[in-house]
Motif scaffolding. Structure first.
Motif, mmCIF file in Angstrom:
data_model
loop_
_atom_site.group_PDB
_atom_site.id
_atom_site.type_symbol
_atom_site.label_atom_id
_atom_site.label_comp_id
_atom_site.label_asym_id
_atom_site.label_seq_id
_atom_site.Cartn_x
_atom_site.Cartn_y
_atom_site.Cartn_z
ATOM 1 N N ASP A 69 68.899 -26.706 2.868
ATOM 2 C CA ASP A 69 67.811 -26.180 3.685
ATOM 3 C C ASP A 69 68.236 -24.851 4.322
ATOM 4 O OD1 ASP A 69 65.951 -25.787 5.754
ATOM 5 O OD2 ASP A 69 65.724 -27.939 6.079
ATOM 6 N N ILE A 70 67.383 -23.852 4.272
ATOM 7 C CA ILE A 70 67.747 -22.561 4.889
ATOM 8 C C ILE A 70 67.831 -22.663 6.416
ATOM 9 C CG2 ILE A 70 66.905 -21.090 3.015
ATOM 10 C CD1 ILE A 70 64.457 -20.423 4.867
ATOM 11 N N CYS A 71 67.271 -23.734 6.986
ATOM 12 C CA CYS A 71 67.348 -23.893 8.443
ATOM 13 C C CYS A 71 68.691 -24.480 8.884
ATOM 14 C CB CYS A 71 66.231 -24.809 8.943
ATOM 15 S SG CYS A 71 64.594 -24.164 8.586
ATOM 16 N N SER A 187 51.327 -9.015 -3.421
ATOM 17 C CA SER A 187 49.938 -9.493 -3.415
ATOM 18 C C SER A 187 49.847 -10.831 -4.141
ATOM 19 C CB SER A 187 49.012 -8.442 -4.026
ATOM 20 O OG SER A 187 49.304 -8.247 -5.385
ATOM 21 N N ASN A 188 48.632 -11.370 -4.267
ATOM 22 C CA ASN A 188 48.424 -12.689 -4.896
ATOM 23 C C ASN A 188 49.038 -12.727 -6.286
ATOM 24 O OD1 ASN A 188 46.634 -13.307 -2.708
ATOM 25 N ND2 ASN A 188 45.664 -14.770 -4.097
ATOM 26 N N THR A 189 49.952 -13.666 -6.468
ATOM 27 C CA THR A 189 50.764 -13.682 -7.687
ATOM 28 C C THR A 189 50.325 -14.837 -8.587
ATOM 29 O OG1 THR A 189 52.514 -12.800 -6.320
ATOM 30 C CG2 THR A 189 53.170 -13.650 -8.464
ATOM 31 N N PHE A 190 50.350 -14.606 -9.891
ATOM 32 C CA PHE A 190 49.978 -15.676 -10.825
ATOM 33 C C PHE A 190 50.879 -15.612 -12.050
ATOM 34 C CE2 PHE A 190 47.747 -13.409 -14.284
ATOM 35 C CZ PHE A 190 47.675 -12.143 -13.727
ATOM 36 N N ASN A 193 54.415 -21.706 -14.218
ATOM 37 C CA ASN A 193 55.246 -22.431 -13.235
ATOM 38 C C ASN A 193 54.752 -22.353 -11.797
ATOM 39 O OD1 ASN A 193 57.408 -20.917 -15.281
ATOM 40 N ND2 ASN A 193 57.772 -23.104 -15.037
ATOM 41 N N GLN A 194 53.495 -22.013 -11.574
ATOM 42 C CA GLN A 194 53.008 -21.971 -10.186
ATOM 43 C C GLN A 194 52.448 -23.345 -9.818
ATOM 44 O OE1 GLN A 194 49.920 -19.036 -9.310
ATOM 45 N NE2 GLN A 194 50.649 -18.882 -7.204
ATOM 46 N N TYR A 195 52.860 -23.858 -8.681
ATOM 47 C CA TYR A 195 52.424 -25.188 -8.245
ATOM 48 C C TYR A 195 50.896 -25.233 -8.234
ATOM 49 C CZ TYR A 195 52.633 -29.583 -5.682
ATOM 50 O OH TYR A 195 52.516 -30.900 -5.303
ATOM 51 N N ASP A 230 55.709 -8.822 -12.988
ATOM 52 C CA ASP A 230 55.611 -7.526 -12.304
ATOM 53 C C ASP A 230 56.083 -7.643 -10.853
ATOM 54 O OD1 ASP A 230 54.739 -5.823 -14.335
ATOM 55 O OD2 ASP A 230 52.643 -6.398 -14.068
ATOM 56 N N HIS A 231 55.688 -8.748 -10.201
ATOM 57 C CA HIS A 231 56.130 -8.940 -8.810
ATOM 58 C C HIS A 231 57.669 -8.958 -8.756
ATOM 59 C CE1 HIS A 231 55.327 -11.220 -4.762
ATOM 60 N NE2 HIS A 231 56.217 -10.267 -4.636
ATOM 61 N N CYS A 232 58.270 -9.670 -9.717
ATOM 62 C CA CYS A 232 59.740 -9.796 -9.707
ATOM 63 C C CYS A 232 60.434 -8.466 -10.026
ATOM 64 C CB CYS A 232 60.180 -10.877 -10.698
ATOM 65 S SG CYS A 232 59.757 -12.523 -10.116
HETATM 66 N N1 LIG Z 1 52.618 -16.938 -4.519
HETATM 67 C C1 LIG Z 1 52.131 -15.820 -4.045
HETATM 68 O O1 LIG Z 1 51.003 -15.426 -4.383
HETATM 69 C C2 LIG Z 1 52.955 -14.965 -3.125
HETATM 70 C C3 LIG Z 1 52.528 -13.654 -2.872
HETATM 71 C C4 LIG Z 1 53.302 -12.840 -2.025
HETATM 72 C C5 LIG Z 1 54.453 -13.348 -1.456
HETATM 73 N N2 LIG Z 1 54.838 -14.636 -1.699
HETATM 74 C C6 LIG Z 1 56.094 -15.093 -1.075
HETATM 75 O O2 LIG Z 1 57.002 -15.345 -2.132
HETATM 76 C C7 LIG Z 1 57.904 -16.396 -1.763
HETATM 77 C C8 LIG Z 1 57.908 -17.448 -2.853
HETATM 78 O O3 LIG Z 1 56.581 -17.943 -3.016
HETATM 79 P P1 LIG Z 1 56.216 -18.963 -4.170
HETATM 80 O O4 LIG Z 1 54.793 -18.759 -4.502
HETATM 81 O O5 LIG Z 1 57.230 -18.900 -5.233
HETATM 82 O O6 LIG Z 1 56.358 -20.337 -3.383
HETATM 83 P P2 LIG Z 1 56.714 -21.805 -3.864
HETATM 84 O O7 LIG Z 1 56.049 -22.701 -2.891
HETATM 85 O O8 LIG Z 1 56.445 -21.991 -5.317
HETATM 86 O O9 LIG Z 1 58.306 -21.879 -3.686
HETATM 87 C C9 LIG Z 1 58.916 -21.999 -2.430
HETATM 88 C C10 LIG Z 1 60.315 -22.562 -2.650
HETATM 89 O O10 LIG Z 1 60.987 -22.609 -1.396
HETATM 90 C C11 LIG Z 1 61.649 -23.870 -1.282
HETATM 91 N N3 LIG Z 1 61.787 -24.200 0.142
HETATM 92 C C12 LIG Z 1 60.800 -24.500 1.021
HETATM 93 N N4 LIG Z 1 61.315 -24.748 2.224
HETATM 94 C C13 LIG Z 1 62.666 -24.580 2.132
HETATM 95 C C14 LIG Z 1 63.744 -24.667 3.036
HETATM 96 N N5 LIG Z 1 63.551 -25.000 4.325
HETATM 97 N N6 LIG Z 1 64.987 -24.400 2.589
HETATM 98 C C15 LIG Z 1 65.221 -24.077 1.284
HETATM 99 N N7 LIG Z 1 64.228 -23.992 0.375
HETATM 100 C C16 LIG Z 1 62.962 -24.229 0.791
HETATM 101 C C17 LIG Z 1 60.757 -24.840 -2.026
HETATM 102 O O11 LIG Z 1 61.454 -26.042 -2.405
HETATM 103 C C18 LIG Z 1 60.318 -23.997 -3.212
HETATM 104 O O12 LIG Z 1 61.233 -24.094 -4.278
HETATM 105 C C19 LIG Z 1 57.432 -16.912 -0.415
HETATM 106 O O13 LIG Z 1 58.226 -16.366 0.592
HETATM 107 C C20 LIG Z 1 55.992 -16.402 -0.304
HETATM 108 O O14 LIG Z 1 55.628 -16.197 1.031
HETATM 109 C C21 LIG Z 1 54.127 -15.456 -2.522
#
Ligand SMILES: NC(=O)c1ccc[n+]([C@@H]2O[C@H](COP(=O)([O-])OP(=O)(O)OC[C@H]3O[C@@H](n4cnc5c(N)ncnc54)[C@H](O)[C@@H]3O)[C@@H](O)[C@H]2O)c1
Length: 347
Positions: A69-71, A187-190, A193-195, A230-232
């Motif tokens: 956990d990052i916390c 921005s909104n990413t697609f 592997n997106q949940y 592209d986001h990556c």
């Molecule tokens: N999806 C989007 O459209 C989008 C757009 C812009 C920015 N973002 C940012 O990109 C980042 C990744 O987003 P994503 O869509 O891949 O999200 P995601 O929900 O698919 O992945 C988040 C990951 O963080 C892990 N995680 C959550 N809490 C944690 C903790 N306390 N300690 C360690 N790991 C933890 C989860 O297990 C998961 O693997 C986020 O910071 C999000 O704010 C996402």
């Protein structure tokens, strides 16, 4: 490329949240991008964290996974020391606006406290660079024009507010300690592997199951879409060439209304428009996000994907990978879906 530059690119990087959607694509990109970077992925494997996303790189010699956990400051400090980490890219977050409306506390914990723990561990260990992955949602609703990095944050959901708070903390480490921090606002990413709680994978997988697509309100909300690759590449560019202390918007420049995207998905799958069901809108739903991305373009980055082609390949990925999302949709997801959409879909 001159030898010195190659050396400068190789990192010992801690990627947090690397088992999630964008983080897993970013890890794969880094492993391909150079042949020296060591990557440690710290992920708590929350509901959206999925090691299936990383099967192809799990045994890569330059990749390590740590379940944590990052916390948890002790875990973070120990692994920075053990792996001699010189760079951190923080993707770990609670990320879904709807969940932040149902249960905001977890967002404050991971997105704000978690970022604070990482920043402090990085500072005390002398980590060279810290990149915070943030979102365009911190700018709030943008009725006209495009948000610039110098615009004030005006978040309107607990998710966006937690991300904005984290951004402010990151910036404070630059001002106060001179930490070499960077922030990207994507921005909104697609993509694959997106949940499937998020708009595009939810609508694609519902359509594949001939289930209703729950479209919020009038469906005229507008988003700037970017393909995950592209986001990556944008994040990697900022990490390599960005100026410390700066924020960089990363958008795809593809503004589409939700209703148009829903219809495009149905067209690709040859499913009827009648599957779209207008449901009660999300509380405080932002109508529009739009980014000005001139600054990141000065680093030599620009998006490569064409929205229509990338949407089609994404839809086909979900069609071809029912085991990936079928497993998710039969688990915790069911309860969440019922909680969020049950009453909405029954009226
Ligand atoms: N999806 C989007 O459209 C989008 C757009 C812009 C920015 N973002 C940012 O990109 C980042 C990744 O987003 P994503 O869509 O891949 O999200 P995601 O929900 O698919 O992945 C988040 C990951 O963080 C892990 N995680 C959550 N809490 C944690 C903790 N306390 N300690 C360690 N790991 C933890 C989860 O297990 C998961 O693997 C986020 O910071 C999000 O704010 C996402």
């Amino acid at each position: 490329m001159p030898k010195e530059t190659k050396k400068a690119v190789a990192m010992r990087i801690l990627v947090t949240g690397g088992a999630g959607f964008i983080g897993s694509h970013f890890l794969r990109l880094l492993l391909k991008r150079d042949n020296a970077t060591l990557i440690v992925n710290l992920d708590a494997l929350r509901y959206s964290g999925n090691l299936d996303n990383l099967r192809d790189v799990a045994s890569h010699p330059r990749y390590r996974f740590v379940h944590g956990d990052i916390c948890d400051a002790k875990t973070v400090e120990a692994l920075i020391k053990a792996h001699r980490i010189d760079t951190i890219a923080n993707f770990a977050a609670e990320t879904h606006v709807d969940r932040s409306i149902l249960e905001p506390a977890g967002f404050v914990r991971t997105d704000v406290i978690g970022t604070a723990v990482l920043l402090e561990a990085a500072r005390t260990a002398g980590v060279r660079r810290f990149l915070q992955v943030s979102t365009d949602e911190v700018y709030g609703d943008v009725s006209t024009g495009r948000s610039k990095e110098s615009d004030p944050v005006a978040p309107r959901s607990p998710y966006a507010a937690s991300k904005a708070a984290a951004d402010l903390l990151v910036q404070s480490y630059f001002t106060t300690y001179g930490a070499q921090v960077l922030i990207t606002r994507g921005s909104n990413t697609f993509g694959p592997n997106q949940y499937p709680e998020k708009f595009i994978p939810l609508f694609v997988t519902n359509a594949l199951e001939d289930q209703a697509l729950p479209l919020y309100g009038d469906g005229l909300q507008q988003r700037d879409w970017i393909h995950v690759e592209d986001h990556c590449t944008g994040i990697a560019t900022v990490l390599e060439r960005g100026t410390p202390g700066e924020i960089y918007n990363i958008g795809g420049g593809c503004e589409r209304r939700n209703k148009e995207v829903a219809q495009a998905i149905l067209n690709i799958l040859g499913k009827p428009g009648a599957l779209i069901r207008h449901v009660t809108d999300r509380l405080g739903h932002d109508r529009r996000y739009a980014l000005n991305c001139e600054k990141v373009r000065t680093l030599g980055w620009q998006p490569q994907a064409n929205f229509e082609d990338a949407l089609k390949s994404t839809v086909l990925w979900y069609q071809d990978n029912p085991r990936w999302w079928g497993k998710i949709k039969s688990g915790e997801f069911r309860e969440y879906y019922e909680r969020l959409y049950g009453a909405r879909l029954s009226t």
